[in-house]
Scaffold this active site. Structure first.
Site, mmCIF file in Angstrom:
data_model
loop_
_atom_site.group_PDB
_atom_site.id
_atom_site.type_symbol
_atom_site.label_atom_id
_atom_site.label_comp_id
_atom_site.label_asym_id
_atom_site.label_seq_id
_atom_site.Cartn_x
_atom_site.Cartn_y
_atom_site.Cartn_z
ATOM 1 C CG LEU A 188 36.986 33.647 47.938
ATOM 2 C CD1 LEU A 188 36.889 32.311 48.673
ATOM 3 C CD2 LEU A 188 38.117 34.474 48.515
ATOM 4 C CB VAL A 213 45.890 37.117 51.058
ATOM 5 C CG1 VAL A 213 46.535 37.804 52.227
ATOM 6 C CG2 VAL A 213 46.549 37.564 49.755
ATOM 7 C CD GLU A 214 41.473 36.867 47.731
ATOM 8 O OE1 GLU A 214 40.650 35.971 48.024
ATOM 9 O OE2 GLU A 214 41.157 38.035 47.505
ATOM 10 N N GLY A 215 43.462 32.271 50.257
ATOM 11 C CA GLY A 215 43.710 30.843 50.317
ATOM 12 C C GLY A 215 45.195 30.562 50.347
#
Length: 800
Positions: free
Chosen positions: A369, A494-496
């Site tokens: 990630l 997105v991505e957290g």
């Protein structure tokens, strides 16, 4: 007596400041107090407590009984147990320069040794040729209308190797560096967010990276060549209806069982999953899946183990039972959709890395990630910030109201100056973060990059919308702001999600990973033998206490002296020296306040997200300040660079100070908060927001040609087509620069009544007749004015 006490305190402070060993410090303190008592006999009473303290600290059995064991027992009761998921998240990735900033004592020799990233010949050639060609093929308005890239663009993305930038050359990929990936994605994003997101996914969180790091040789041979060539299009199913940022709560399940595959009975998994928000899913040919694995029959060999935890597998998109093909509508038309499956059987060797990697998916995902957080999304944000600088800066000079450029109004300059500083900051952050990724996978740095880059993008684009106003609101092929604005929620989410990245990850991981002793101390608390735990805890506690008191001594000195005597890199000019010293001060303040918060709140700090987020903000802003200094030092000296750097550094240190003060204002132990406030900032607030003079200077500079504008222009795609949304603004701006002197002279004469005319052309004719300007200059002004008028027009349509 007062002088004697002050001398004793000075000796102690010096010992702590230089972190002298315990034995040497003890001897020095005893001797110092003894000598002082010879000059002031009334101070003999001070010798006995010093001797007692020295005895307790240096005699291990007494120290264990009176200090280490009580503290150990207290922490064991206060600290909540660490889950397997939390442990894997903390252990994933590496640490880098952010660890020094958290320590309170940055090693500037280490920072000086960090070199700015560069592109190889192959990477530069790819940017200059393939990326340039791709950008020229994309018309974002046509993409918007079609809700997809053209077939020609898709074909070129595959053929030119855009989907295999991270794959090793032996499998047909390009094996580009993190910096090259960022520059490539950023340049594509400066043209098309849809194009950038399409290219980003295969090169960030996806099967390619997971296969390279964890896949078996057979899996690599099976999939990597196809992924590199574009014959295979990947997606990765992580999030679902019940799980977003809390990826550890995946409900999707894989049960180990036997089943039939290609006519034979094999050991495998029966998967049931429901994923959503999966980018490239509608066009994917290969699907990566994250799920929880259970082995109720012990078929994997361990009959005592049922729950294996999160596992990752790879399967063809056309595998029986896999349902994909529909689309979400995220506002920006990249391919994104759901994936479903019920009782889908796959062989056990489709687990990425094979059966031995069963249950190790969470750590795999955490480490991978970081690429999305550290490269892809910050690259998109950087592109938006730099295009905003170029287009809004130009437009604010082209657009006139009340017979003056709108960029000259101070209210507008407050926005445009921030746009300018943001673009400079984003480019600086990109360089330092990707340099860190070249040395490992720093999870805290990438979380900082994702959160702050996308938030800076949000601020910059919103400012741009304010400045361009109605021209930016109306959708159409002329609008150069709309698609960046529509892309903001994607980058933020997105991505957290940004809220959780800030409130849980940056300080939550930062404290554990960056603190020199905390994680090791936590490990001792989980020892099965308490006595062994105490013995392991004892030396850590002593070093931790030395760390705390040393930082308090350093912070006190820095606070009283405005950090003027603190160390800096050996080769630093006067501009950089004071900023490095300010970072020393705030780094020590962060270290002391973090230790006090952990000591007082313990495990409760994890739930006090407002407090921990502010400490994370201090940490992040110090990292941003370092990136700005490193970036400035890498550029050719110029006044424009210094003006941008000074403004951005002023913002970063002011934000760090503000976050620290708000933390202290809300710290529950008020007496301790007040004491910390005095220790941290005994002279009051040191840092202020950028002054009006700084705002005016940078607000003027963003409208002018400069070394910074040229630098940012080299990072993005600038179309030459005069009918293009961005190309139209840039052509008009460049034309203005050519006629600006005569344009200003003519306008001033017209405004003062020295020439007359009911419209521009008659006024130009009069100006030529009165020899205010030449006939050639009048023609140039008329040509520019036609471009200017066309540039401010807004699209309209017969019907929507």
């Amino acid at each position: 007596m007062l002088i004697t006490l002050l001398l004793a305190v000075a000796v102690l402070a010096a010992l702590l400041y230089y972190r002298v060993s315990l034995v040497a410090s003890s001897i020095t303190m005893v001797l110092s107090v003894f000598v002082l008592t010879l000059f002031e006999s009334a101070m003999w009473w001070l010798l006995w407590p010093v001797l007692a303290l020295v005895l307790v600290l240096n005699y291990a059995p007494l120290r264990l009984k009176l200090l280490s064991r009580p503290v150990y027992n207290l922490l064991a009761k206060a600290m909540p147990p660490m889950s397997t998921t939390e442990r894997e998240a903390l252990e994933a990735g590496t640490t880098w320069w952010e660890k020094d900033l958290f320590s309170g004592q940055p090693d500037w020799s280490k920072f000086s040794a960090i070199t700015s990233p560069t592109l190889s010949e192959q990477e530069q050639s790819f940017l200059d040729n393939e990326v340039e060609t791709l950008c020229g093929m994309i018309d974002e308005w046509e993409v918007h209308k079609k809700q997809d890239l053209s077939e020609e663009t898709w074909a070129y993305l595959k053929k030119a190797g855009f989907l295999g930038l991270i794959i090793p050359e032996e499998y047909g990929g390009r094996n580009f560096s993190a910096y090259a990936q960022s520059r490539i994605m950023s340049k594509i994003a400066s043209r098309s967010i849809t194009g950038a997101v399409t290219a980003m996914v295969p090169n960030s969180l996806g099967p390619g990276e997971l296969l390279m790091k964890y896949g078996t040789q057979e899996q690599k041979q099976r999939w990597l060549p196809g992924l590199a060539s574009g014959d295979e299009i990947p997606c990765f199913g992580l999030t679902g209806p019940e799980v977003g940022s809390d990826a550890g709560a995946i409900p999707d399940l894989g049960i180990v069982c036997r089943g039939e595959h290609e006519g034979q009975e094999v050991l495998g998994l029966r998967l049931t999953f429901r994923k959503r928000w999966i980018t490239l899913a509608p066009v994917a040919t290969v699907v990566g899946l994250a799920f929880k694995l259970e082995d109720p029959e012990g078929l994997l060999g361990d009959t005592a183990k049922v729950d294996y935890g999160i596992t990752c597998a790879l399967l063809p998109a056309d595998h029986p039972g896999v349902e994909i093909g529909t689309r979400h509508n995220p506002g920006t038309p990249f391919m994104n959709g759901p994936i479903r499956g019920e009782d889908v059987f796959i062989p056990i060797d489709w687990i990425i890395g094979g059966a031995e990697m069963a249950g190790k998916g969470w750590r795999m995902l955490i480490e991978c990630l970081g690429i999305g957080r550290g490269i892809s999304l910050p690259a998109l944000a950087t592109a938006s910030g730099e295009m905003n600088y170029l287009t809004v800066g130009a437009f604010s000079r082209i657009r006139r109201q009340f017979n003056i450029e709108i960029g000259k109004f101070e209210g507008v300059q407050e926005a445009t100056a921030d746009i300018a500083a943001t673009a400079f900051t984003l480019e600086a952050m990109r360089e330092l973060v990707t340099r860190g990724l070249a040395d490992g996978a720093p999870s805290v740095v990438t979380a900082m990059a994702k959160y702050h880059a996308t938030e800076l993008m949000r601020s910059s684009v919103n400012h741009g919308m304010d400045v361009v106003a109605g021209r930016a609101i109306q959708m159409g092929p002329r609008n150069f702001m709309a698609f960046a604005y529509r892309g903001i929620p994607v980058a933020i989410t997105v991505e957290g999600a940004n809220i959780l990245t800030r409130s849980l990850m940056i300080f939550g991981q930062g404290a554990m990973r960056c603190h020199p002793y905390l994680y090791d101390e936590m490990q001792t608390l989980e020892a099965s033998d308490p006595e062994a735990g105490v013995r392991a805890f004892d030396p850590l506690l002593m070093r931790h206490l030395a760390h705390v008191f040393s930082n308090i001594a350093r912070l006190s000195l820095f606070g009283l002296s405005a950090s003027r005597f603190s160390p800096t890199p050996t080769e630093v000019d006067e501009f950089g020296k004071r900023w490095y010293q300010h970072i020393n001060h705030m780094s020590a303040a962060l270290a002391v306040c973090s230790d006090m918060a952990l000591a007082v709140l313990g495990g409760e700090l994890k739930r006090r997200e407002l407090l921990s987020a502010r400490l994370g903000d201090v940490h992040s802003q110090l990292f941003i300040a370092c990136s700005l200094l490193k970036f400035r030092e890498s550029q050719s000296p110029s006044e424009a660079v210094d003006i941008h750097a000074d403004f951005a550094l002023t913002q970063a240190l002011y934000r760090a100070q503000t976050a620290l003060l708000v933390f202290l204002e809300n710290f529950p132990q008020r007496w301790l908060a007040c004491l910390l406030r005095v220790i941290c900032l005994p002279l009051g607030r040191i840092h202020r927001q950028p002054s009006d003079d700084q705002i005016r200077r940078l607000g003027d500079l963003i409208m002018q040609p400069s070394s910074v504008r040229s630098l940012l222009l080299s990072k993005v795609y600038m179309p030459e087509d005069a009918e293009d949304a961005v190309g139209r603004v840039e052509r008009t701006y460049q034309t203005l620069l050519q006629v600006d002197d005569t344009w200003q002279r003519f306008n001033q004469a017209w405004r003062k009544g020295q020439v007359s005319g009911v419209d521009l052309q008659t006024a130009l004719n009069d100006a030529v007749a009165k020899e205010v300007i030449s006939e050639e200059a009048a023609a140039g002004i008329a040509h520019y004015d036609a471009l200017r008028f066309d540039c401010v027009l807004t699209d309209d349509f017969e019907q929507l």
